[in-house]
Structure formats: structure tokens, C-alpha cells
Design a protein around this motif. Sequence first.
Motif, PDB file in Angstrom:
ATOM      1  N   LYS A  85     -37.440  -9.408 -14.813  1.00 48.70           N
ATOM      2  CA  LYS A  85     -37.878  -9.632 -13.437  1.00 48.70           C
ATOM      3  C   LYS A  85     -38.895  -8.582 -13.010  1.00 48.70           C
ATOM      4  O   LYS A  85     -38.933  -7.485 -13.556  1.00 48.70           O
ATOM      5  CB  LYS A  85     -36.673  -9.494 -12.509  1.00 48.70           C
ATOM      6  CG  LYS A  85     -35.623 -10.570 -12.649  1.00 48.70           C
ATOM      7  CD  LYS A  85     -34.639 -10.383 -11.498  1.00 48.70           C
ATOM      8  CE  LYS A  85     -33.294 -11.029 -11.756  1.00 48.70           C
ATOM      9  NZ  LYS A  85     -33.367 -12.490 -11.861  1.00 48.70           N
ATOM     10  N   LYS A 279     -16.678 -21.423  -6.232  1.00 49.42           N
ATOM     11  CA  LYS A 279     -17.756 -22.423  -6.154  1.00 49.42           C
ATOM     12  C   LYS A 279     -19.162 -21.893  -6.388  1.00 49.42           C
ATOM     13  O   LYS A 279     -20.143 -22.521  -6.021  1.00 49.42           O
ATOM     14  CB  LYS A 279     -17.726 -23.171  -4.799  1.00 49.42           C
ATOM     15  CG  LYS A 279     -16.467 -23.972  -4.538  1.00 49.42           C
ATOM     16  CD  LYS A 279     -16.696 -25.426  -4.957  1.00 49.42           C
ATOM     17  CE  LYS A 279     -15.514 -26.327  -4.677  1.00 49.42           C
ATOM     18  NZ  LYS A 279     -14.344 -26.045  -5.536  1.00 49.42           N
ATOM     19  N   CYS A 280     -19.241 -20.708  -6.971  1.00 48.91           N
ATOM     20  CA  CYS A 280     -20.588 -20.247  -7.363  1.00 48.91           C
ATOM     21  C   CYS A 280     -21.137 -21.213  -8.404  1.00 48.91           C
ATOM     22  O   CYS A 280     -22.326 -21.540  -8.433  1.00 48.91           O
ATOM     23  CB  CYS A 280     -20.534 -18.859  -7.977  1.00 48.91           C
ATOM     24  SG  CYS A 280     -19.672 -17.645  -6.980  1.00 48.91           S
ATOM     25  N   CYS A 283     -23.529 -24.444  -8.028  1.00 50.99           N
ATOM     26  CA  CYS A 283     -25.000 -24.405  -8.109  1.00 50.99           C
ATOM     27  C   CYS A 283     -25.426 -23.686  -9.383  1.00 50.99           C
ATOM     28  O   CYS A 283     -26.299 -24.148 -10.115  1.00 50.99           O
ATOM     29  CB  CYS A 283     -25.588 -23.676  -6.914  1.00 50.99           C
ATOM     30  SG  CYS A 283     -25.175 -24.431  -5.338  1.00 50.99           S
ATOM     31  N   HIS A 284     -24.797 -22.530  -9.626  1.00 47.75           N
ATOM     32  CA  HIS A 284     -25.117 -21.765 -10.830  1.00 47.75           C
ATOM     33  C   HIS A 284     -24.337 -22.367 -11.996  1.00 47.75           C
ATOM     34  O   HIS A 284     -23.389 -21.781 -12.509  1.00 47.75           O
ATOM     35  CB  HIS A 284     -24.762 -20.285 -10.630  1.00 47.75           C
ATOM     36  CG  HIS A 284     -25.568 -19.616  -9.551  1.00 47.75           C
ATOM     37  ND1 HIS A 284     -26.868 -19.221  -9.730  1.00 47.75           N
ATOM     38  CD2 HIS A 284     -25.255 -19.277  -8.270  1.00 47.75           C
ATOM     39  CE1 HIS A 284     -27.324 -18.648  -8.609  1.00 47.75           C
ATOM     40  NE2 HIS A 284     -26.363 -18.682  -7.709  1.00 47.75           N
ATOM     41  N   MET A 314     -30.602 -22.885   1.566  1.00 44.63           N
ATOM     42  CA  MET A 314     -29.918 -21.595   1.501  1.00 44.63           C
ATOM     43  C   MET A 314     -29.740 -20.942   2.864  1.00 44.63           C
ATOM     44  O   MET A 314     -29.398 -19.758   2.953  1.00 44.63           O
ATOM     45  CB  MET A 314     -30.671 -20.649   0.557  1.00 44.63           C
ATOM     46  CG  MET A 314     -30.637 -21.102  -0.899  1.00 44.63           C
ATOM     47  SD  MET A 314     -28.953 -21.254  -1.558  1.00 44.63           S
ATOM     48  CE  MET A 314     -28.498 -19.535  -1.689  1.00 44.63           C
ATOM     49  N   TRP A 332     -34.419 -23.397  -1.996  1.00 40.83           N
ATOM     50  CA  TRP A 332     -34.833 -22.634  -3.177  1.00 40.83           C
ATOM     51  C   TRP A 332     -34.171 -23.239  -4.399  1.00 40.83           C
ATOM     52  O   TRP A 332     -33.060 -23.769  -4.310  1.00 40.83           O
ATOM     53  CB  TRP A 332     -34.420 -21.160  -3.054  1.00 40.83           C
ATOM     54  CG  TRP A 332     -35.089 -20.458  -1.918  1.00 40.83           C
ATOM     55  CD1 TRP A 332     -34.559 -20.238  -0.670  1.00 40.83           C
ATOM     56  CD2 TRP A 332     -36.410 -19.911  -1.897  1.00 40.83           C
ATOM     57  NE1 TRP A 332     -35.472 -19.585   0.125  1.00 40.83           N
ATOM     58  CE2 TRP A 332     -36.618 -19.363  -0.603  1.00 40.83           C
ATOM     59  CE3 TRP A 332     -37.445 -19.814  -2.830  1.00 40.83           C
ATOM     60  CZ2 TRP A 332     -37.805 -18.743  -0.223  1.00 40.83           C
ATOM     61  CZ3 TRP A 332     -38.622 -19.195  -2.468  1.00 40.83           C
ATOM     62  CH2 TRP A 332     -38.804 -18.666  -1.176  1.00 40.83           C
ATOM     63  N   PRO A 335     -31.642 -19.889  -9.133  1.00 38.93           N
ATOM     64  CA  PRO A 335     -32.181 -19.117 -10.253  1.00 38.93           C
ATOM     65  C   PRO A 335     -31.126 -18.955 -11.336  1.00 38.93           C
ATOM     66  O   PRO A 335     -29.944 -18.802 -11.030  1.00 38.93           O
ATOM     67  CB  PRO A 335     -32.503 -17.760  -9.618  1.00 38.93           C
ATOM     68  CG  PRO A 335     -31.604 -17.662  -8.421  1.00 38.93           C
ATOM     69  CD  PRO A 335     -31.294 -19.066  -7.968  1.00 38.93           C
ATOM     70  N   LEU A 354     -33.055 -11.919  -5.380  1.00 35.76           N
ATOM     71  CA  LEU A 354     -33.486 -13.010  -4.510  1.00 35.76           C
ATOM     72  C   LEU A 354     -35.004 -13.153  -4.593  1.00 35.76           C
ATOM     73  O   LEU A 354     -35.677 -12.333  -5.229  1.00 35.76           O
ATOM     74  CB  LEU A 354     -33.014 -12.809  -3.071  1.00 35.76           C
ATOM     75  CG  LEU A 354     -31.468 -12.755  -2.935  1.00 35.76           C
ATOM     76  CD1 LEU A 354     -31.058 -12.442  -1.516  1.00 35.76           C
ATOM     77  CD2 LEU A 354     -30.832 -14.062  -3.418  1.00 35.76           C
ATOM     78  N   HIS A 355     -35.529 -14.193  -3.947  1.00 35.70           N
ATOM     79  CA  HIS A 355     -36.931 -14.550  -4.216  1.00 35.70           C
ATOM     80  C   HIS A 355     -37.897 -13.410  -3.937  1.00 35.70           C
ATOM     81  O   HIS A 355     -38.892 -13.241  -4.627  1.00 35.70           O
ATOM     82  CB  HIS A 355     -37.337 -15.807  -3.439  1.00 35.70           C
ATOM     83  CG  HIS A 355     -37.232 -15.674  -1.948  1.00 35.70           C
ATOM     84  ND1 HIS A 355     -36.082 -15.921  -1.255  1.00 35.70           N
ATOM     85  CD2 HIS A 355     -38.151 -15.284  -1.022  1.00 35.70           C
ATOM     86  CE1 HIS A 355     -36.287 -15.712   0.038  1.00 35.70           C
ATOM     87  NE2 HIS A 355     -37.532 -15.321   0.210  1.00 35.70           N
ATOM     88  N   ILE A 366     -25.344 -11.818  -2.946  1.00 33.25           N
ATOM     89  CA  ILE A 366     -24.331 -12.838  -2.625  1.00 33.25           C
ATOM     90  C   ILE A 366     -24.203 -12.974  -1.110  1.00 33.25           C
ATOM     91  O   ILE A 366     -24.167 -14.070  -0.566  1.00 33.25           O
ATOM     92  CB  ILE A 366     -22.961 -12.466  -3.245  1.00 33.25           C
ATOM     93  CG1 ILE A 366     -23.080 -12.395  -4.778  1.00 33.25           C
ATOM     94  CG2 ILE A 366     -21.896 -13.479  -2.839  1.00 33.25           C
ATOM     95  CD1 ILE A 366     -21.847 -11.830  -5.470  1.00 33.25           C
ATOM     96  N   HIS A 369     -26.499 -15.202   0.792  1.00 36.28           N
ATOM     97  CA  HIS A 369     -26.417 -16.651   0.628  1.00 36.28           C
ATOM     98  C   HIS A 369     -25.984 -17.281   1.946  1.00 36.28           C
ATOM     99  O   HIS A 369     -25.170 -16.729   2.670  1.00 36.28           O
ATOM    100  CB  HIS A 369     -25.368 -17.038  -0.430  1.00 36.28           C
ATOM    101  CG  HIS A 369     -25.836 -16.883  -1.855  1.00 36.28           C
ATOM    102  ND1 HIS A 369     -26.373 -15.739  -2.337  1.00 36.28           N
ATOM    103  CD2 HIS A 369     -25.811 -17.786  -2.891  1.00 36.28           C
ATOM    104  CE1 HIS A 369     -26.676 -15.904  -3.624  1.00 36.28           C
ATOM    105  NE2 HIS A 369     -26.344 -17.142  -3.988  1.00 36.28           N
ATOM    106  N   SER A 376     -19.184 -20.750  -0.113  1.00 37.86           N
ATOM    107  CA  SER A 376     -19.017 -19.938  -1.312  1.00 37.86           C
ATOM    108  C   SER A 376     -19.086 -18.456  -0.954  1.00 37.86           C
ATOM    109  O   SER A 376     -18.299 -17.640  -1.439  1.00 37.86           O
ATOM    110  CB  SER A 376     -20.120 -20.333  -2.294  1.00 37.86           C
ATOM    111  OG  SER A 376     -19.898 -19.776  -3.542  1.00 37.86           O
TER     112      SER A 376
END
Lengths: 398, 416
Positions: A85, A279-280, A283-284, A314, A332, A335, A354-355, A366, A369, A376
Amino acid sequence: MKNEYPLFSGALFLIVFVFACQQTAPLAPEENELLDGPTEGLSTEQQGQFLKGDQAFAEVFTIEKGLGPIFVANQCSSCHAGDGKGTPFVKFTRFGQPDTLGNQFLNLGGPQLQHKAIPGYQPEQLPAGATFTELVAPAVTGLGFLDAVSDADLIELSDPDDANGDGISGRPHWNNIPDYVTLRPNTISKNGMYITRFGKKGGAYDLLHQTSGAYNQDMGITSDFEPVDPYSRLETDPEVSIQTVQDVVFYLKTLKAPIPRNQDDPDVISGDLIFSQIKCASCHTPTLKTGFSPIDPLSNKEFHPFSDLLLHDMGTDLDDGYTEGFALTAEWKTPPLWGLGLSKDAQGGSYFLLHDGRATSIEEAILLHGGEAEQSKTNYAELSETEKQQLIKFLGSL
Amino acid sequence: MKTFISIFPKQLILGFLLLAITGELHSQVIDSGITRTPVDTSKSMLNMDAVYNRPFLSGAKMPVAVGGYLEANSIHSTEDGVSEGLSFQARRMTIFMSASIAKRIKFLTEIEYEDGTKEIGIEFAAMDVALHPVFNFRGGIIMNPIGAFNQNHDGPKWEFVERPDVAANLLPATWSNAGFGLYGKTHKGDWVLGYEAYLTNGFNNNIIDNQENKTFLPAAKENEERFEESNSGKPLMTGKIAIKNRNIGEIGFSYMGGIYNKFEEDGLVLDQKRRIDVLAIDLSTTIKKTGTYLVGEVAFIWVDVPSTYTQQYGNKQRGAYIDIVQPVFKRKILDWENATLNLAARFDYVDWNVGTFNENNADIGDELWAISPAISFRPTSQSVFRMNYRYQWQKDILNNPAAKTATWLFGFSTYF
């Protein structure tokens, strides 16, 4: 003999010296501590092309080679150091599109702000009234796997109307695509649009699309694919060859997927369970599979990116009022979390998550979010301190 | 342990023409009329005298003296566990020629072949006119006297295969340009004072636009035009003052500065004028009690980099090195009367980008540290066999964990 004595002692000394120093040669870091390196199982020809792409990815663009005149950085790897990153030092700004009706500031240099310029030129300024977002570079590892997931699988994963009622919808980004991309096998189109999956808003169809755009918008380097110079806004002679762009695309495709660490640690194992419980994983997504790929080691494989490649709302905290294609401003793309624990090593020792890199720890990321991830996040906040630590340890092991 | 003084040629300097002026020329006839002029071991030599103070060969009836040196080595290096394998390098061969043209007028040139014939350069080609010891004129292609290594860089003088990082990768090593200026020297008792002041062509935009992706002064050496025209249209000024006490050592203060960019061409303004300024301090001394020889240099660089350009190219740099050389013995070995063995260590430090990022105030990395223990064997003072080990830590611009490199170097260097 007297005369030779110094020679002998000298020789002896040398041998001891050599031996002593040999012990201190730097050891290679473990394979799983590094983000860079090729996917296992490439043929020698493929390794050759990987190497060429690797070199092109690190190529420094000078003024003579076409840098700018306006640009953001002068090397792919200056933003994606060690294929990881980026940091705020090389973040960039995109501006000018507040809704799905297209960018309103194309004639004022949108969508990307080239805020640097070669000597003698003035860089762009953010035009008044333009909404904008800042982006730090994501890691570029394992992208060949993500690229080879079939459109059908992404549609299967999505739940645009939240039919299952879990508060998490997730939808593919249906978008227009440039005509130079090659459609992937069994690609699916809807009203002339295709599913795009790369970039933070998931706006790019494939790695060629993303790469040509990066040369052009990040470095001011024109190619046959993206021939319009961001400064003059006119077509120019290509400053990078088709072959080089293809080599870089191949390199990105064949960079290995990050290898998880400490998988036997009981905390990591517990953290993994918690990740799904709260519940992460909705999406992940831990596991995806590739369809057919002409690159054998990428073909029909299961892999673990911890992403569904879908767009999610988000919430307001992460809504910068800027968007791309047909995503909404609060949306978003999830990722991938693979390699998360290694990202610090490319970011100068601190996390920038994050972005826009605003979160400097996993926990902070977290807690920022919201929207579809609100529940979540609340689940996370309600965990015991030990459970939180286990979850974070698990994330760090990826 | 006086021995070291005689084996470290930095201290034993020739001053070919200077001697001609004072008439103190000692020569040694080799055969058939060829004479080897040894280096001057008198202690009134400064680093600035190094170009002339070299071993030369000359014929009895020839007005020209010739010399040179060769450097070659093997190298094996491992970066973070990945080795490049073993290579052999013929780093450079240098030939110098000098001539006394007339009374008070002399000429010297130094031509260097680097890495075979990959790079051929005239490092020095100047005419000197001696008007008075404190007042000499020099013009041609001259070596800018920034720091001491640049002036006194002959391979056989050093115990290390690599040039110090501050001298080769921060300052440009053997940085020479077309220009002219004055120099001179005076002594009183144990004290020697020397000065040099030159106007030359100078740097160009390469220093902030190059493959190293960092502000890199040596990148200006690629600009061949500098022997023909000044890139900025303004001269680069270089000045140095050196003071030496024969019992203590030498210290030099040097400055180099000027406009580096092409700010106008054909009367059209292309950019504002941008300066580069460099300051260097060099030091050398011998600890009498132990015979330990110390030599080092620090350098500071300021470059006006446009604020709208990228911070990849820093506007402040600094670096330093120190060599510690300890003679272990000096005695007859085989047929060499004064063979010597030295132990040595070098410390290198360079920071190519001093400062913090505008975006988040984080410290900018782009720096290097290295330590190099060495053993050298000198059969005579003009030849050296050297074995070096170098351990280096290098951080990228973001200050990510340092890349560690271990390098073995084994080589020789000799005057001929």
C-alpha cells in the motif's frame, strides 16, 4: 622462514576475517514476510516476462522519458512500494463527480488532480466547487486471482436488494468500459455495460484498463491505450510502448497472493471465527475461486482475498461526495484484507488504512465502518477486549 | 609507529612542478634513461597538490612525464539474502601526463577509462602558470575542489575498493568542468595555508531529474556539454581553503555554488533561477603514538527544488565518511623492502533527502549507513592489495525497513 611468517599470519588473519564476516551476511526474509515475488508454478518464459514487468513497474520516469508535464508521482513503485500500500506522501485527489451522471469537471482537469509539475510548469489546482476524495494506493498483490474470478460468481455473491435481510447488500459495479480492453471469457454484459472490479470504486474493468490509466493519470505518460496527455489534453505520441504496458499487466497478474502467517496461533484461530461471527466475512469474503485462465497457476483455483469485489454503502463518515462510473458516493469496493499485516512494512512503519489512509490502526479502520457495515461495527464494539485482540491478531496474520 | 606516514600516499605527495620551481627534484634512474619521480614525502603538501604529486616516469630528454594507475577487483554481494553472484570488475584505468612547457608554465592531463571503455573521460587537462607561490593561474578542464576526495582520489592511495559514498554518491567524484581560476600556497613554520578559487561550468537539471529518483549531483556528470557551455549560462563558483600543521594534520573548507538550471534560452524565460550550494569539510591526521591515520569528510548540500515538483527529489542532503587506518607492520617480505600490512575501517553515511513530507510531516528516508572493515597489503607504497567487507543499511524514501547488503570486495590498485 622468518620472512614468510608475516605472510602466513596475514593469510590466517584473512581466513578468520572471511569466516567472521560470512556469519553476518543478511538473511533473506521469510517468503511469507514479503508481498513481492511471483506466483508459484510459472514457466520460465512467464518468469522472464514477470521480471520485465517488475523492472517496468520500478522504472523512473524522467522529463526526457515523458514525465508530466503534470503528474502525481514518477514511478509505479513509488506509490506501490514493495507492491504494498501507499502512504499519504503519494496520495492523490480525484474530483468533480458528485453523482452517477458523469464527471462535471472534465474540462477543468478532472477526474484526477495532477498536483505536481516538472520545473517550469504549473500543476493543477482543485477547481472551486468540485467535490473530491483522496486516495492512497492499495497493494497490488494477487490481482491475477481477482481478475480471473468470473462475472457470474460476482453476480452470485451480490445481494443488491438485500433479499436475505442481513442489512448487507453489495452489488457489482456495472460500468462503461474502454474499447481497448479484451473481454474476459464468459463476461456478462447488461445494457452494454460490464462489471468493473479494480480501483477503490471498482471502476476499472481489468488490469490493462487500470495500468493504462495509471500511466496516464498518475505519471502523465501516454500510451496507445490512453493517448491523451492530461496537461495539453491532446493526443501525443506514446511515451510507453504497448509491450511495456503488457509486461506490467502480466507482472500484476502473476504477483503472488500474500501468504498468511501464524495460522496455528490459537488467538488467530479464534479471531478467524469471530471475523465470521460478527459478519465481517459477509463483505470480506474469505474464499473465492478463479475460472479458466491461460496462466496455468491462476486457472480454477481457490484463494483467500477477504473481499467480494462488490460495492457497499459505507455510510456518511466514508462518503466524500465524490464518485466514479455508476457507484454512489458512499459506495466503496470491499478491499481485500490479504497482506494487511504486512502493509506497515511498505508504509514506513505505520498503518494508513481505508481509501484515503485516514485510519492509522486496524481498530480505527473498523470503527470508521458504517452504512451496510454498521451492524458489523457494533458487533465489534461489543466484543470483549480479548476477543478484539484475537480478531486484530487474525487480521494481522493475513 | 611512524611507518604509516610513509605508506599512506595521501601524505606522500609529489608536486612535480612545484618541485621543479623549488629545484628540489629527486629522481631515481630506472634504466635506459627512464626516470621514476617518486612522490614528495615532505609534509608541506596539501590535498590540492595531489594532481601533480604522483609517481611519474619520464625520459631523460623528454619534456613529458607519464603515469597512471589501474584498479581491479572482484565483488560478491548479497542483498537481503539474494545474491548477485560473483563478478570481476576492471573499474578504472587512469593515465596522466604532465609537461613543463616553459619556465613557470606546466600542463597536466588525466584521462580515465571506467569499466573497460564504457566511460572515457578527461578528468583534468589544465595549464598552470606559476606567477608566485601564492598566485598561480589554472585554466582548462579542472577538478572542482569540493571536499578532499575529489582532488585526491587515486585508487592506490586508498585501502578501500569503493569510493566513500559521500564523495561518489552524494558529491560527484572526479567532478571536473571547463573553467579557470587561481590557487596558491604559503607556509610559515609548521603551518601551510592553501587556497583555490575557480569559475567553471556546472550542474544541470539532471541533478533533480534522473534514474536514481533522488537529488543526485553525480547525475550531472552525464552532461557532456559541460565542457562546452554552462547549462545555466552562469558560472559555478568553487573555493577552498586548506590549513595544515605538519604535526597535526590538514583541514579543508570548501564551497561550491551557482545556478544549475537553464532558466532562459534564446531570450525566453523557462523557469526561475535555481541555486545549488555545497559545503564540505575535510580532515586528515595521524595519531603519532599509534601511527593511526584518520581521514574523513562531511558535506552539506542545498538545492532549490521547485515546491511544485516532487519531494522525491530532496532540497537538502548531507553525508560523511571516515577512514581509520592502522598499520600493523612494515618490514621486508620477499623482495619488498618496506612491505606493509594495514587494518582499516570505514564508516559511510549519506542522507539524500533531509526533511519531512509536506503531506504528513513524516520523516523522509532515503538514507544509507555502511561499515567496511578492511585489510590491505602494500608491497610498496605504490601498489595495494585490499580485501574489504561492507555491510550496508539502506532505507527507501518512506523509511521502510532497511535493505541490508553485505559485500565482499577483493582487489588491487597500482600506479605504473
